[in-house]
Design an enzyme around this catalytic site. Structure first.
Site, mmCIF file in Angstrom:
data_model
loop_
_atom_site.group_PDB
_atom_site.id
_atom_site.type_symbol
_atom_site.label_atom_id
_atom_site.label_comp_id
_atom_site.label_asym_id
_atom_site.label_seq_id
_atom_site.Cartn_x
_atom_site.Cartn_y
_atom_site.Cartn_z
ATOM 1 N N LYS A 179 0.964 -1.486 0.152
ATOM 2 C CA LYS A 179 -0.254 -0.244 0.138
ATOM 3 C C LYS A 179 0.841 0.855 -0.049
ATOM 4 C CE LYS A 179 -2.852 -2.723 0.991
ATOM 5 N NZ LYS A 179 -4.605 -3.585 -0.044
HETATM 6 C C1 LIG Z 1 -5.492 -4.372 1.228
HETATM 7 C C2 LIG Z 1 -6.670 -4.547 1.237
HETATM 8 C C3 LIG Z 1 -7.960 -4.805 2.095
HETATM 9 C C4 LIG Z 1 -7.392 -5.806 3.410
HETATM 10 O O1 LIG Z 1 -6.495 -5.114 3.550
HETATM 11 P P1 LIG Z 1 -5.465 -6.250 4.321
HETATM 12 O O2 LIG Z 1 -3.918 -5.114 5.055
HETATM 13 O O3 LIG Z 1 -4.162 -7.047 3.520
HETATM 14 O O4 LIG Z 1 -6.441 -6.905 5.193
HETATM 15 C C5 LIG Z 1 -8.706 -4.507 1.914
HETATM 16 N N1 LIG Z 1 -10.085 -3.668 0.552
HETATM 17 C C6 LIG Z 1 -9.208 -3.298 -0.098
HETATM 18 C C7 LIG Z 1 -9.089 -2.376 -1.446
HETATM 19 C C8 LIG Z 1 -7.204 -3.689 -0.189
HETATM 20 O O5 LIG Z 1 -6.742 -3.260 -0.906
#
Ligand SMILES: *Cc1c(COP(=O)(O)O)cnc(C)c1O
Length: 363
Positions: A179
Site C-alpha cells: 500500500k
Molecule cells: C488491501 C486491501 C484490503 C485488505 O487489507 P489487509 O490489510 O490486507 O487485510 C481490503 N480492501 C482493499 C480494497 C484492499 O486493497
C-alpha cells in the site's frame, strides 16, 4: 526488474522499532496510541482506531454499524476479496453493484437499483487510490437511511472535493506492505463519532472496556507497538510518497497519450488520486491480449499487476454461495486492466523505458 511495488523503509522506521524493542513493551501500547493520534490529525478526524489489518478494520467498522445476519450490504465486485469477505464475516450478504468503466469504482446508479428493504449499508471502495463518487453515495445513503463504510484500503491521503476519503463516513485503511504506506501488517478505522469509536475499541479487544470484563463478543484485532512504530515513521513520509506517485503518474499519462488501444487512468473532477496503482486498459484495438502484453513487459524487465483478474461474484467462494450475477463492466475490466510501476522508487529513466517499451510494442 522494475518491481510493481516496493515499500520505502528508512532509518526512522528502524530507529523507532528499536526503541520499541528496547522498551520491553511490544504489543499494543504507547506507540499505537501515538500512531492513532497522528492518523486522526493527518485525516482531520476526531478518532482513529488501529487494528491488525485492513480486513479487520472493515470487519470492525461493519460490526460497529450493527451489520449482521439478514442485512444486505451493497458493494463493488471489482476489488480485493477482503472487501466483500468482511461483510460475510458479519453474517450479512454482500450485494454487488456494477462499476463505472471510467473510474473502476462502484456506480451510484447501479447502487440505487440494488436497494431492497434488507439493505443496511453501502461499502464503496476507493479503488487504486481514487475516491468513489462519495457525494452521490452519501446522498443515496441519506435518502434510504443506510450506513456507509468506506473501504479506503488503497487510498491513504486521497481526496474528493477537498475532503479526505475515509472521512465522508467511517473509513477503513490497510497498511499491508504494497500500500502507499505500511506497518508490515495493520489497519486503522476513522470516525468522528465517539460512540462508534468506543464500540470499535471494544470489538478490537475481546469486547472489553475494562480488562477481563467482556460486554460483547469481540476479537483480538490489536496492532502491535512494533507495527505502530513503523507506521509513525511511514506516515511522516506519506505526503512525499503520494506526491512522487502523482508526479510519476502524470509523466506516464503524457508519455502514453494517444496510443491506440491503451487507456490511461481517468481522474474524476475534484478528485485527488494518489495512485496506489497506475492502471491502464489494454483494449483489443492495441492488437494485444492483456495477459500476453503483461508477459511481454515482464520479459523486458517491467513488473506488472492485474488488479483484479476475477471479479468477486465469479470467485469460487462466491459461486459456491450461489452468486450468478452478470456485471458487464466489472467483467470487461477484469480482462483489460494492467497496473504499471509508479511507486516512489521508480525513476524517470524507468518511466521512459516503460513508455518506450509500450510504444514500440504497439507499432
Ligand atoms: C488491501 C486491501 C484490503 C485488505 O487489507 P489487509 O490489510 O490486507 O487485510 C481490503 N480492501 C482493499 C480494497 C484492499 O486493497
Amino acid at each position: 526488474m522494475i518491481p510493481i511495488a516496493k515499500p520505502l523503509i528508512g532509518e526512522k522506521e528502524k530507529e523507532l522499532v528499536m526503541e520499541v524493542l528496547s522498551s520491553g513493551m511490544i504489543a499494543q501500547g504507547p506507540k499505537v496510541k501515538e500512531f492513532e493520534k497522528n492518523w486522526a490529525e493527518y485525516n482531520g478526524v476526531k478518532h482513529a482506531v488501529a487494528v491488525s489489518s485492513g480486513t479487520a478494520a472493515l470487519h470492525v467498522a461493519l460490526l460497529a454499524h450493527g451489520i449482521g445476519p439478514g442485512d444486505e450490504v451493497i458493494t463493488s465486485p471489482f476489488t480485493f476479496i477482503a472487501s466483500a469477505n468482511s461483510i460475510l464475516y458479519c453474517g450479512a450478504k454482500p450485494v454487488f453493484a456494477d462499476i463505472e468503466e471510467k473510474t473502476y469504482n462502484i456506480s451510484p446508479e447501479k447502487i440505487k437499483q440494488k436497494i431492497t428493504d434488507k439493505t443496511k449499508a453501502i461499502m464503496p471502495i476507493h479503488l487504486y487510490g481514487q475516491s468513489a463518487d462519495m457525494k452521490e453515495i452519501m446522498e443515496i445513503a441519506q435518502d434510504h437511511d443506510l450506513r456507509v463504510v468506506e473501504d479506503a484500503c488503497q487510498a491513504h491521503g486521497a481526496e474528493l472535493s477537498g475532503k479526505m476519503v475515509g472521512t465522508y463516513s467511517t473509513g477503513a485503511f490497510s497498511f499491508y506492505p504494497t500500500k502507499n504506506m505500511t506497518t508490515g501488517e495493520g489497519g486503522v478505522i476513522t470516525t468522528d463519532d465517539a460512540a462508534l469509536d468506543e464500540k470499535m475499541r471494544m470489538l478490537r479487544e475481546h469486547g472489553s472496556k475494562v480488562r477481563y470484563s467482556h460486554e460483547i463478543l469481540g476479537y483480538n484485532y490489536r496492532m502491535t507497538d512494533v507495527s505502530a512504530a513503523i507506521g509513525i515513521a511511514q506516515l511522516g513520509r506519506l505526503s512525499f510518497c503520494n506526491e512522487a506517485r502523482i508526479k510519476n503518474a502524470a509523466y506516464l499519462d503524457k508519455k502514453l497519450a494517444g496510443l491506440d488501444g491503451i487507456i490511461t487512468p481517468y481522474v474524476m473532477k475534484g478528485a485527488k488520486h494518489v495512485y496506489h496503482q497506475y492502471t491502464i486498459r489494454v483494449t483489443t484495438e492495441s492488437g494485444w491480449e492483456r495477459d500476453a502484453f503483461a508477459k511481454m513487459l515482464n520479459e523486458k524487465g517491467i513488473g506488472t499487476g492485474i488488479h483484479y483478474p476475477i471479479p468477486l461474484h465469479k470467485q469460487a467462494v462466491y459461486r459456491d454461495l450461489g452468486y450468478s450475477d452478470v456485471l458487464p463492466a466489472a467483467e470487461k475490466m477484469a480482462h483489460e486492466v494492467l497496473s504499471l510501476p509508479i511507486h516512489p522508487s521508480v525513476t524517470v529513466k524507468d518511466l521512459d523505458y516503460i513508455a518506450e517499451t509500450i510504444r514500440s510494442a504497439l507499432k
